[in-house]
Design a protein around this motif. Structure first.
Motif, PDB file in Angstrom:
ATOM      1  N   SER A 514       0.819  -1.217   0.000  1.00  0.00           N
ATOM      2  CA  SER A 514       0.000   0.000   0.000  1.00  0.00           C
ATOM      3  C   SER A 514       0.839   1.247   0.000  1.00  0.00           C
ATOM      4  O   SER A 514       0.339   2.334  -0.269  1.00  0.00           O
ATOM      5  N   ARG A 650      -2.556  -4.139   6.532  1.00  0.00           N
ATOM      6  CA  ARG A 650      -2.017  -4.004   5.179  1.00  0.00           C
ATOM      7  C   ARG A 650      -1.320  -5.294   4.739  1.00  0.00           C
ATOM      8  O   ARG A 650      -1.396  -5.717   3.594  1.00  0.00           O
ATOM      9  N   GLU A 653      -4.026  -7.828   3.947  1.00  0.00           N
ATOM     10  CA  GLU A 653      -4.692  -7.444   2.702  1.00  0.00           C
ATOM     11  C   GLU A 653      -3.803  -7.734   1.504  1.00  0.00           C
ATOM     12  O   GLU A 653      -4.295  -8.114   0.432  1.00  0.00           O
ATOM     13  N   ALA A 659      -6.748  -4.919  -0.997  1.00  0.00           N
ATOM     14  CA  ALA A 659      -6.322  -3.759  -0.222  1.00  0.00           C
ATOM     15  C   ALA A 659      -7.485  -2.801  -0.008  1.00  0.00           C
ATOM     16  O   ALA A 659      -8.027  -2.231  -0.946  1.00  0.00           O
TER      17      ALA A 659
END
Length: 733
Positions: A514, A650, A653, A659
């Protein structure tokens, strides 16, 4: 009467040896009452032989001595050759057998006894010079003289009926009581092994889901008292079992107490004992010792990682480990009672008896075995297991091995393969060896010995460990031999199988995909422990991307940073070469097994809905449940995840390839960072008033307080008629 007293003393000593005090004897197969008969059905013949054990024969070293009565107590036992060749002894023994044994005994049984036991009880010894029938044929006149044990035997004479009855009572009593002891030990072992299997079979009974839901809510899932099960009680010293666990624990205690207290065979007169209370002490000591052996087998079996019952029952490992602790307490108490009663018995027998007996090797090996069992308990209390797991593990290994070795040598030094007691200790060691020395090494070897683990720091709270090239599911034990001299230590972690997730969830994204740095955690309750903590900053603690050299299918672990091993792992974060790791897997519901029943956590026709509750790294145990099977019935799947900080979110994900998404595969996801969900409110909103069509399975994996809150909420809803059942993901060790 004064002249008779020392004669009685001699007979008592000789008879006690005949009644089982022989340290050496013929190797036997089986154990008394279970495949082996020590004296029956010719107890009468053994009693005759024992009644004559103190007689002086013309071929014995003492035959030519003029012995005062008290010196008789120091006389030497005739040699096997002397017994086998002395005519008066052979004819006197044959006459005793003829007049005392029942007529329905076959001659072949008596001849077998004669050949095997006239000279003694050793494997290699001379045969008697006459057969039993030949010895009888040599008796020309009926004997009438009772032998005076202070004189040398010179002809066919009679045994004292008083001494014979005492010896017979001793032999008959010990065999009958030991037979009962072994049978009762087998009852404990079999029932406590089969009970989990039989109770698990009840899940196949086609009961209405509404009834199942209420039965679990009232009888199985809630704590037996109070509101805590996962959260330690009693000032943090113990765990309160659930009602279902408590019912089984109650059975174990009840069966052990009952079988320790009933069916003792009192035989009187008895050459072993001065009175009946003294006799009872020894029988109780023997009974508790045998039951302790049976419970030792069960305690080792229940604690085993490779407990075969895990594959044929619906019980969780955490349940088996909890019951193991209760069984271990019973085992230790019985061993201590066994030792204490024998100590008391010999202490009251007379001056010097305890000193003489305690000089034998079997005695001090018994003390070592008992002390080793007793020392297991203080090192296994919950605070030590939680705060010093490495110490607990090493302490446990040392004393368990010493207890098994001490118990075996205690039996061997005392009986030398004669009575079959060693079979029980051998069975305990076999269960131990199967787990430690066979199953665990095989699992490690199957995962590969040349594996490297790569550590990434997510933030101040969490680590990520990636191990490429390994297939595993459920739980795995990780060994890091280069991090400590305690190479045997291993720790269980939930597996995130990158190659094992459903295709729709598998996505090769780095934990830092991310691009966000770790934010400051919001002030909140500590989601892992339930304690209020001040917020801490993790600025700059960005999890590094997984290096391309090891960015291949394998398994991952998200680990809460605490101390000990996890502190040492953090020091190797970012190491390009990784660290050597041994993987022992797979364990838990996802582990492959040809006999395991369908995973009850997954949707079925009657239970199509799933609510997943995760806290912190507990998400890893629930990831395999996110995607519904292709042929699963229509229903809903919802995940509520409370987590301390964003970097772990994160990272997860990145693995599931969603995400910031509200759905992971077929599962609706709600994530709360820095604040725990109100579990009861979530479940009330999802399930009350028939909010879900069909039954719902609630699966929770997270902090102890969260698990207990969910357990109680599900039970309350089920009592109000909601179709719901509870499953907790916990992998105790």
């Amino acid at each position: 009467m004064k002249r008779l007293a020392p004669t009685i003393a001699v007979a008592l000593l000789a008879g006690r040896a005949a009644a089982g005090k022989d340290f050496y004897g013929r190797v036997a197969h089986g154990t008394i009452g279970l495949g082996q008969a020590q004296y029956a059905p010719v107890t009468c013949a053994y009693s005759c032989r024992g009644s004559m054990a103190s007689w002086v024969l013309t071929c014995s070293p003492d035959a030519g001595m003029d012995m005062p009565d008290m010196d008789m107590m120091m006389m030497q036992t005739p040699t096997p050759d002397c017994y086998a060749t002395n005519d008066p002894f052979l004819t006197s023994l044959a006459w005793c057998i003829k007049t005392h044994c029942p007529s329905d005994l076959h001659i072949s049984q008596l001849e077998e006894f004669w050949e095997m036991n006239v000279a003694g009880r050793m494997d290699i010894q001379p045969l008697p010079k006459y057969s039993y029938q030949d010895a009888l044929a040599r008796i020309k006149t009926t004997p009438t003289q009772v032998h005076n044990t202070s004189l040398v035997l010179n002809g066919t004479e009679l045994v004292s009926e008083f001494f014979y009855s005492m010896v017979y009572g001793s032999l008959d009593g010990i065999e009958r009581n030991i037979s009962i002891d072994n049978q009762y030990a087998l009852v404990v072992l079999i029932t406590c092994t089969l009970a989990p299997i039989l109770f698990s079979l009840l899940r196949f009974v086609p009961l209405p889901p509404s009834l199942v839901s209420k039965l679990y809510a009232h009888l199985i899932d809630p704590p037996v008292f109070g509101t805590r099960h996962a959260v330690p009680a009693f000032f943090g010293l113990g765990i309160v079992p659930t009602r279902g666990q408590a019912l089984f624990i109650f059975y174990i205690w009840a069966i052990n107490i009952i079988l320790s207290a009933v069916a003792y065979e009192i035989t009187w007169p008895n050459l072993w004992f001065t009175d009946i209370p003294n006799e009872m002490v020894e029988w109780i000591a023997n009974r508790t010792g045998m039951l302790s052996f049976a419970n030792l087998i069960l305690a080792i079996l229940y604690s085993s990682r490779n407990n075969l019952l895990l594959h044929v029952t619906s019980w969780s490992r955490s349940t088996f480990v909890l019951v193991h602790r209760w069984i271990a307490v019973i085992c230790v108490l019985q061993a201590c009672l066994h030792s204490a009663l024998y100590l008391q018995m010999y202490n009251t027998m007379g001056p010097g008896m305890l000193t003489a007996e305690s000089a034998y090797p079997y005695w001090y090996w018994g003390i070592i075995g008992t002390l080793a069992l007793a020392l297991l308990l203080p090192g296994s209390i919950l605070p030590i297991r939680q705060k010093a797991y490495e110490f607990f593990l090493g302490w446990h290994i040392v004393w368990v091995l010493l207890a098994v070795i001490g118990s075996f040598l205690h039996i061997y030094m005392r009986y030398h393969w004669q009575w079959g007691y060693e079979i029980w200790v051998a069975a305990a060691f076999a269960v131990l060896a199967f787990d430690w020395f066979l199953a665990r090494p095989l699992r490690i070897v199957s995962a590969g010995l040349r594996r490297r683990a790569y550590v990434s720091i997510l933030d101040d709270d969490y680590l990520r460990v990636d191990i490429p090239g390994v297939e595993a599911a459920g739980h795995a034990y990780l060994y890091f031999p280069t991090l400590s001299w305690r190479f045997w230590e291993s720790h269980p972690f939930s597996v995130v199988p990158a190659s094992g997730l459903p295709v729709s969830l598998h996505h090769s994204v780095s934990p830092a995909a991310s691009g966000e740095s770790s934010p400051r955690r919001a002030p909140s309750d500590d989601l892992e422990t339930g304690n209020t903590k001040k917020p801490t900053t993790t600025a700059g603690a960005v999890a590094p991307s997984v290096d391309a050299a090891h960015d291949s299918p394998g398994i991952s672990f998200f680990i809460r940073r605490r101390g000990g091993l996890t502190r040492q792992l953090a020091r190797h974060a970012g190491s390009a070469g990784g660290i050597w790791v041994l993987v022992e897997a797979s364990y838990g519901p996802e582990a492959a097994s040809v006999v395991r029943s369908p995973d009850v956590r997954r949707p079925s026709l009657q239970w199509p809905n799933v609510v997943l509750l995760a806290g912190g790294v507990g998400i890893t145990a629930l990831l395999p449940l996110l995607d519904r099977p292709l042929l699963a019935p229509p229903g809903s799947s919802k995940l509520h995840w409370s987590v301390r900080s964003l970097p772990l979110v994160r990272a997860v994900e990145g693995i599931v390839g969603s995400a910031g998404g509200l759905r992971w595969g077929d599962t609706e996801v709600s994530v709360s960072v820095g604040k725990r969900f109100n579990v009861r409110d979530v479940l009330e909103a999802k399930l009350r008033d028939g909010g879900a069509k069909g039954g719902t399975t609630v699966v929770v994996c997270g902090p102890d307080a969260m698990s207990d809150e969910a357990r109680l909420a599900v039970a309350d809803l089920a009592k109000r008629g909601v179709l719901v059942r509870f499953r907790e993901e916990r992998f105790s060790d």
